[in-house]
Structure formats: structure tokens, C-alpha cells
Design a protein around this motif. Structure first.
Motif, PDB file in Angstrom:
ATOM      1  N   SER A  71      51.589  39.870  54.081  1.00 29.63           N
ATOM      2  CA  SER A  71      52.166  39.897  55.428  1.00 29.63           C
ATOM      3  C   SER A  71      50.767  39.571  56.232  1.00 29.63           C
ATOM      4  CB  SER A  71      52.491  41.292  56.080  1.00 29.63           C
ATOM      5  OG  SER A  71      51.485  42.280  55.920  1.00 29.63           O
ATOM      6  N   GLY A  72      49.503  39.798  55.723  1.00 30.30           N
ATOM      7  CA  GLY A  72      48.114  39.317  56.315  1.00 30.30           C
ATOM      8  C   GLY A  72      47.972  40.469  57.386  1.00 30.30           C
ATOM      9  N   GLU A  73      48.778  41.530  57.804  1.00 26.05           N
ATOM     10  CA  GLU A  73      48.551  42.363  58.988  1.00 26.05           C
ATOM     11  C   GLU A  73      47.098  43.076  58.840  1.00 26.05           C
ATOM     12  OE1 GLU A  73      50.491  46.341  58.187  1.00 26.05           O
ATOM     13  OE2 GLU A  73      52.080  44.902  57.397  1.00 26.05           O
ATOM     14  N   GLU A  74      46.526  43.140  57.838  1.00 27.83           N
ATOM     15  CA  GLU A  74      45.290  43.861  57.778  1.00 27.83           C
ATOM     16  C   GLU A  74      44.078  43.140  58.252  1.00 27.83           C
ATOM     17  OE1 GLU A  74      47.167  44.637  53.668  1.00 27.83           O
ATOM     18  OE2 GLU A  74      47.563  43.040  55.021  1.00 27.83           O
ATOM     19  N   LEU A  75      44.275  41.895  58.462  1.00 29.55           N
ATOM     20  CA  LEU A  75      43.235  40.876  59.036  1.00 29.55           C
ATOM     21  C   LEU A  75      43.125  41.231  60.689  1.00 29.55           C
ATOM     22  CD1 LEU A  75      43.923  37.575  57.235  1.00 29.55           C
ATOM     23  CD2 LEU A  75      42.274  39.225  56.821  1.00 29.55           C
ATOM     24  N   LEU A  76      44.196  41.758  61.195  1.00 27.29           N
ATOM     25  CA  LEU A  76      44.107  42.252  62.719  1.00 27.29           C
ATOM     26  C   LEU A  76      43.661  43.471  62.806  1.00 27.29           C
ATOM     27  CD1 LEU A  76      47.339  40.092  63.966  1.00 27.29           C
ATOM     28  CD2 LEU A  76      44.751  39.341  63.664  1.00 27.29           C
ATOM     29  N   ASP A  77      43.553  44.185  61.714  1.00 23.80           N
ATOM     30  CA  ASP A  77      43.059  45.728  61.784  1.00 23.80           C
ATOM     31  C   ASP A  77      41.717  45.834  60.656  1.00 23.80           C
ATOM     32  OD1 ASP A  77      42.860  48.346  62.361  1.00 23.80           O
ATOM     33  OD2 ASP A  77      44.349  48.998  60.898  1.00 23.80           O
ATOM     34  N   PRO A  78      40.623  45.271  60.938  1.00 24.82           N
ATOM     35  CA  PRO A  78      39.577  44.793  60.145  1.00 24.82           C
ATOM     36  C   PRO A  78      39.275  46.002  59.223  1.00 24.82           C
ATOM     37  CG  PRO A  78      39.152  43.657  62.275  1.00 24.82           C
ATOM     38  CD  PRO A  78      40.386  44.666  62.423  1.00 24.82           C
ATOM     39  N   VAL A  79      39.346  47.328  59.950  1.00 19.20           N
ATOM     40  CA  VAL A  79      38.864  48.283  58.985  1.00 19.20           C
ATOM     41  C   VAL A  79      39.402  48.474  57.559  1.00 19.20           C
ATOM     42  CG1 VAL A  79      40.583  50.074  59.964  1.00 19.20           C
ATOM     43  CG2 VAL A  79      38.038  50.685  58.938  1.00 19.20           C
ATOM     44  N   ARG A  80      41.107  47.662  57.458  1.00 22.00           N
ATOM     45  CA  ARG A  80      41.567  47.708  56.468  1.00 22.00           C
ATOM     46  C   ARG A  80      41.635  46.565  55.707  1.00 22.00           C
ATOM     47  NH1 ARG A  80      47.336  47.757  59.211  1.00 22.00           N
ATOM     48  NH2 ARG A  80      47.828  47.599  57.188  1.00 22.00           N
ATOM     49  N   SER A  81      40.594  45.561  56.117  1.00 20.69           N
ATOM     50  CA  SER A  81      40.507  44.265  55.439  1.00 20.69           C
ATOM     51  C   SER A  81      39.194  43.854  54.880  1.00 20.69           C
ATOM     52  CB  SER A  81      41.126  42.956  56.231  1.00 20.69           C
ATOM     53  OG  SER A  81      40.303  42.820  57.454  1.00 20.69           O
ATOM     54  N   GLN A  82      38.374  44.356  55.749  1.00 19.12           N
ATOM     55  CA  GLN A  82      36.825  44.031  55.455  1.00 19.12           C
ATOM     56  C   GLN A  82      35.881  45.081  54.356  1.00 19.12           C
ATOM     57  OE1 GLN A  82      34.773  43.386  59.026  1.00 19.12           O
ATOM     58  NE2 GLN A  82      36.135  41.948  59.679  1.00 19.12           N
ATOM     59  N   TYR A  83      35.547  44.454  53.363  1.00 17.56           N
ATOM     60  CA  TYR A  83      34.429  45.308  52.490  1.00 17.56           C
ATOM     61  C   TYR A  83      33.782  44.608  51.843  1.00 17.56           C
ATOM     62  CZ  TYR A  83      37.287  43.899  48.388  1.00 17.56           C
ATOM     63  OH  TYR A  83      37.699  42.943  47.219  1.00 17.56           O
ATOM     64  N   LYS A  84      32.699  45.055  50.941  1.00 14.88           N
ATOM     65  CA  LYS A  84      31.740  44.501  50.374  1.00 14.88           C
ATOM     66  C   LYS A  84      31.610  45.083  49.198  1.00 14.88           C
ATOM     67  CE  LYS A  84      28.443  45.367  53.533  1.00 14.88           C
ATOM     68  NZ  LYS A  84      29.325  45.892  54.655  1.00 14.88           N
ATOM     69  N   GLU A  85      31.180  44.126  48.381  1.00 17.09           N
ATOM     70  CA  GLU A  85      30.929  44.690  46.728  1.00 17.09           C
ATOM     71  C   GLU A  85      29.999  43.850  46.015  1.00 17.09           C
ATOM     72  OE1 GLU A  85      34.632  44.077  44.588  1.00 17.09           O
ATOM     73  OE2 GLU A  85      34.395  41.860  44.682  1.00 17.09           O
ATOM     74  N   CYS A  86      29.389  44.530  45.106  1.00 14.15           N
ATOM     75  CA  CYS A  86      28.390  44.138  44.014  1.00 14.15           C
ATOM     76  C   CYS A  86      29.010  44.457  42.681  1.00 14.15           C
ATOM     77  CB  CYS A  86      26.982  44.540  44.340  1.00 14.15           C
ATOM     78  SG  CYS A  86      25.598  43.839  43.234  1.00 14.15           S
ATOM     79  N   PHE A  87      28.791  43.183  41.910  1.00 12.65           N
ATOM     80  CA  PHE A  87      29.508  43.565  40.328  1.00 12.65           C
ATOM     81  C   PHE A  87      28.615  42.826  39.271  1.00 12.65           C
ATOM     82  CE2 PHE A  87      31.942  40.549  42.760  1.00 12.65           C
ATOM     83  CZ  PHE A  87      32.532  39.515  41.639  1.00 12.65           C
ATOM     84  N   ALA A  88      28.506  43.331  38.334  1.00 14.34           N
ATOM     85  CA  ALA A  88      27.863  42.828  36.832  1.00 14.34           C
ATOM     86  C   ALA A  88      29.110  42.392  35.920  1.00 14.34           C
ATOM     87  CB  ALA A  88      27.078  43.791  36.252  1.00 14.34           C
ATOM     88  N   VAL A  89      28.825  41.026  35.681  1.00 14.52           N
ATOM     89  CA  VAL A  89      29.940  40.171  34.617  1.00 14.52           C
ATOM     90  C   VAL A  89      29.189  39.886  33.539  1.00 14.52           C
ATOM     91  CG1 VAL A  89      31.543  38.561  34.403  1.00 14.52           C
ATOM     92  CG2 VAL A  89      31.336  39.870  36.744  1.00 14.52           C
ATOM     93  N   VAL A  90      29.917  39.969  32.550  1.00 13.72           N
ATOM     94  CA  VAL A  90      29.133  39.329  31.014  1.00 13.72           C
ATOM     95  C   VAL A  90      30.607  38.594  30.714  1.00 13.72           C
ATOM     96  CG1 VAL A  90      27.686  41.367  30.860  1.00 13.72           C
ATOM     97  CG2 VAL A  90      29.826  41.421  29.693  1.00 13.72           C
ATOM     98  N   ARG A  91      30.085  37.873  29.482  1.00 17.65           N
ATOM     99  CA  ARG A  91      31.175  37.105  28.848  1.00 17.65           C
ATOM    100  C   ARG A  91      31.617  37.670  27.576  1.00 17.65           C
ATOM    101  NH1 ARG A  91      30.070  31.313  27.912  1.00 17.65           N
ATOM    102  NH2 ARG A  91      28.105  32.135  27.291  1.00 17.65           N
ATOM    103  N   CYS A  92      32.958  37.332  27.059  1.00 17.12           N
ATOM    104  CA  CYS A  92      33.056  38.096  25.598  1.00 17.12           C
ATOM    105  C   CYS A  92      34.211  37.270  25.020  1.00 17.12           C
ATOM    106  CB  CYS A  92      33.728  39.622  25.856  1.00 17.12           C
ATOM    107  SG  CYS A  92      35.046  39.866  27.113  1.00 17.12           S
ATOM    108  N   ALA A  93      34.684  37.512  23.660  1.00 22.55           N
ATOM    109  CA  ALA A  93      35.671  36.656  23.169  1.00 22.55           C
ATOM    110  C   ALA A  93      36.718  37.598  22.539  1.00 22.55           C
ATOM    111  CB  ALA A  93      34.984  36.110  22.139  1.00 22.55           C
ATOM    112  N   PHE A  94      37.924  37.110  22.462  1.00 21.42           N
ATOM    113  CA  PHE A  94      39.175  37.750  21.895  1.00 21.42           C
ATOM    114  C   PHE A  94      39.978  36.773  21.503  1.00 21.42           C
ATOM    115  CE2 PHE A  94      43.494  38.968  22.482  1.00 21.42           C
ATOM    116  CZ  PHE A  94      43.500  40.396  21.682  1.00 21.42           C
ATOM    117  N   GLU A  95      40.229  36.805  20.163  1.00 22.57           N
ATOM    118  CA  GLU A  95      41.014  35.783  19.484  1.00 22.57           C
ATOM    119  C   GLU A  95      40.696  34.433  19.977  1.00 22.57           C
ATOM    120  OE1 GLU A  95      45.350  36.804  19.945  1.00 22.57           O
ATOM    121  OE2 GLU A  95      45.038  38.205  18.384  1.00 22.57           O
ATOM    122  N   GLY A  96      39.438  33.930  19.582  1.00 21.93           N
ATOM    123  CA  GLY A  96      38.833  32.887  19.761  1.00 21.93           C
ATOM    124  C   GLY A  96      38.931  32.357  21.289  1.00 21.93           C
ATOM    125  N   ARG A  97      39.227  32.995  22.215  1.00 22.09           N
ATOM    126  CA  ARG A  97      39.046  32.598  23.587  1.00 22.09           C
ATOM    127  C   ARG A  97      37.854  33.432  24.255  1.00 22.09           C
ATOM    128  NH1 ARG A  97      43.996  32.692  27.898  1.00 22.09           N
ATOM    129  NH2 ARG A  97      42.660  31.128  29.734  1.00 22.09           N
TER     130      ARG A  97
END
Length: 285
Positions: A71-97
Motif C-alpha cells: 500500500s505504501g502507507e508507511e512512507l507517509l508515516d516515516p517512523v514506520r518506513s525509515q531505518y538503517k542497517e549495516c551487514f556483512a556478506v560473504v559468498r558460498c556455494a551450494f550444488e555448484g551455484r
């Protein structure tokens, strides 16, 4: 009882998150580097294996998001839409992919934590900040020589800080976070000592993606010890590069790859119809 996840009530209004699809608009600041491959391997439970090439590659990504349901309604109630994050990503393999996998992630809103529970992201609460570009005043523009800072803290302790200096346009936003995600969803048994009540390896990715111009750069990164965090077990051995990009992403579910670690494969092993190939850092939670 109504509501996508918790809490479910008679009306569903109190549910912390709406049902997918979930839509995201964000600014991503990514630093990529190589660490000890063994430190990455220890974060890959069966049936996952290290990526066949560059098994020690890591991406540490800061993201400043606006998100919403259909619905997009959270964008007009910013406390429900805005957040920040930091994440660490690695790579892996499963069944050749080759897959991307988020091994650590911190967010600053409860609804983001709950979305991660559904998606298999190991989210924790933290304090995340990053420099925002702006065409006026002292904020940096998207131009050669512009400098961006970003910090991560959790449990009253700083865990990471970086400074990125843009060097020029680039074709892509790094490579570590450029694959579908392979995550585990675990639910411990309520009976002490019993195996997990729920365990599955799942694949998910963007159902739709759009992105702005990519800027590459050089970076300085410092990681700090904490009694309750393990990010320093992925130290910088060799810098790769840094990137800035604005993106828009839609997430709408995934598929089960395996149930129980190393267990039986489900019958339906085809890619979900809403998945798209990802060529940029566009994982979201």
C-alpha cells in the motif's frame, strides 16, 4: 487471528510487518575486502561450502532505507518506513551455484528485525550512521574526491567505522553481494536438548531491482572488539574497493533449498518466478 507475523490479533492491525511484497528505496555504501578464507568457512554450516574462487571475500555494507508494504502507507508515516542497517556478506556455494550470505547484520528498528527473522537474516539491534550526499551546503556531492563516513555500534560499543573517498564512476556495485542469498531459518525446540524444531536452507533475492549510477572509491576501515560480537574475526587482509549507489528493490519471497542441514532436497527445486538476476548490492531485509 490476522496479521502476517507477530503479533497476530483479531484485526491484524498490531502486526509489526505487513505481508510481502516489501518495497525498498535506499542509499548503499559498500566496502569490499579479502579476509582469511577459514574465517569465512567457519560461518558456512552444511550443506554450504566456500565459494570456489575468492573464498575470503567480504562486503561490509551500510544502508539507509525507506521501506513499505504494497500500500505504501508507511512512507507517509516515516517512523514506520525509515531505518538503517549495516551487514556483512560473504559468498558460498551450494550444488555448484554461488550464493551470497549475510553472516552478521545490525538494524535500528524492530520491524526490520522481524522481517529478518522471516528472511533468515541474523539481525540484531544496533546504531548505524552514514554520510548522506546533498547538492547544497557542506554535504558531499557525488563527484570525484567526495568523502563519506559510516559507523556501526551495538551494545554501547563501536564495532566498525569507515571513510570512503570516491574516485569515479564504475560499472557495478561490487561482486560479493551480487548473487541470490542463501540463508538458514532456525527455530530452536521448546524442549531442552532436543534438535531444532525448524531448520531449512532457503534462497531469496530481488523480485525487481533498479539502481542509479555507481561510484567507486578507496576506503579506510577499522573494526573493533566487543565481548558480544565477532566482526573482528573477519579482519581486512587485502582491500578490494568501495562503492556508493542508490537502489530500489522489491522482495517477495523465495524457495526452500534443503530441509535440515545436509538433508533431503524438496521436490520443487526451480527458481521462484519472482526472482531476478542480481548484479549489484541489492539484498534487503
Amino acid at each position: 487471528m490476522r496479521g502476517f507475523l507477530y503479533p497476530r490479533t483479531a484485526t491484524g492491525r498490531a502486526s509489526l510487518i505487513p505481508s510481502p511484497p516489501w518495497h525498498y528505496s535506499g542509499d548503499l555504501l559498500t566496502v569490499e575486502y579479502r579476509t582469511h578464507p577459514g574465517r569465512v568457512a567457519e560461518l558456512l554450516p552444511p550443506p554450504l561450502a566456500p565459494a570456489p574462487d575468492g573464498p575470503g571475500a567480504v562486503a561490509l555494507i551500510w544502508a539507509d532505507w525507506q521501506s513499505c508494504g504494497a500500500s505504501g502507507e508507511e512512507l507517509l508515516d516515516p517512523v514506520r518506513s525509515q531505518y538503517k542497517e549495516c551487514f556483512a556478506v560473504v559468498r558460498c556455494a551450494f550444488e555448484g551455484r554461488v550464493y551470497s550470505r549475510c553472516v552478521y547484520i545490525w538494524v535500528d528498528k524492530d520491524f526490520a528485525v522481524l522481517r529478518g527473522l522471516h528472511q533468515g537474516y541474523p539481525k540484531k539491534l544496533g546504531s548505524i550512521h552514514q554520510t548522506r550526499p546533498h547538492p547544497f551546503g557542506p554535504a558531499p556531492r557525488l563527484a570525484e574526491g567526495a568523502r563519506f563516513g559510516a559507523t556501526l555500534a551495538a551494545g554501547d560499543r563501536r564495532l566498525a567505522e569507515t571513510v570512503v573517498t570516491l574516485t569515479g564512476p564504475a560499472e557495478r556495485n561490487g561482486f560479493v553481494n551480487g548473487h541470490p542469498m542463501a540463508h538458514h531459518r532456525w527455530l530452536p525446540s521448546i524442549v531442552p536438548g532436543e534438535p531444532d524444531a525448524h531448520e531449512e536452507l532457503i534462497e531469496s533475492g530481488a523480485a525487481a531491482f533498479e539502481g542509479g549510477p555507481v561510484w567507486a572509491g578507496d576506503f579506510e576501515l577499522r573494526l573493533f572488539d566487543s565481548p558480544t560480537e565477532e566482526l573482528t574475526r573477519l579482519p581486512v587482509v587485502e582491500p578490494i574497493g568501495a562503492y556508493y549507489r542508490q537502489v530500489g528493490v522489491v522482495w517477495n519471497g523465495g524457495r526452500v533449498l534443503a530441509q535440515r542441514a545436509g538433508g533431503r532436497m524438496p521436490r520443487n527445486s526451480q527458481s521462484p518466478p519472482n526472482a531476478v538476476d542480481r548484479t549489484s548490492s541489492d539484498s534487503v531485509g
